[in-house]
Design an enzyme around this catalytic site. Sequence first.
Site, PDB file in Angstrom:
ATOM      1  N   CYS A  25       0.817  -1.118   0.027  1.00  0.00           N
ATOM      2  CA  CYS A  25      -0.265   0.320   0.368  1.00  0.00           C
ATOM      3  C   CYS A  25       1.085   1.242  -0.104  1.00  0.00           C
ATOM      4  O   CYS A  25       0.482   2.528   0.285  1.00  0.00           O
ATOM      5  CB  CYS A  25      -0.641  -0.170   1.614  1.00  0.00           C
ATOM      6  N   HIS A  69     -12.088   9.098  -9.993  1.00  0.00           N
ATOM      7  CA  HIS A  69     -11.459   9.185 -11.401  1.00  0.00           C
ATOM      8  C   HIS A  69      -9.610   9.990 -11.054  1.00  0.00           C
ATOM      9  O   HIS A  69      -9.381  11.256 -11.850  1.00  0.00           O
ATOM     10  CB  HIS A  69     -11.477   9.135 -12.279  1.00  0.00           C
ATOM     11  N   GLU A 108     -12.373  -1.171   0.018  1.00  0.00           N
ATOM     12  CA  GLU A 108     -11.542  -1.022  -0.774  1.00  0.00           C
ATOM     13  C   GLU A 108     -11.591  -1.994  -1.615  1.00  0.00           C
ATOM     14  O   GLU A 108     -11.155  -1.835  -2.566  1.00  0.00           O
ATOM     15  CB  GLU A 108      -9.955  -1.005  -0.417  1.00  0.00           C
TER      16      GLU A 108
END
Length: 118
Positions: A25, A69, A108
């Site tokens: 991550c 985005h 997520e």
Amino acid sequence: MFRITKEFHFSASHQLKSLPPEHQCARLHGHNYIVEVELSAETLNEHGFVRDYHELAPLKHYIDETFDHRHLNDVLGHDRVTAECLAQHFYEWCKARLPETTAVRVSETAKTWAEYRP
């Protein structure tokens, strides 16, 4: 107590720079996020709703215009862009506009959720 929830989706990148470089991550990566907002009330309004789902349209607009985005580190202006921090951010945004907000959950991945419920 009556509870309703509504789900919203967006795709975005982030990077958790405080993690060790070998942590996956810590690298730039992205997710297809799910945001679930929960509203609660002890009684229903005159129409039989906690809140009309249509009244959550501003949240969809906010997510679409601000988060979809995008690179979340840039959007939020810091590097603590975890699902937990996103849940708190969306909770505070919703609570200011929809006082019935009682929790926000952020996913997520299909198997992970973080929730903010003060």
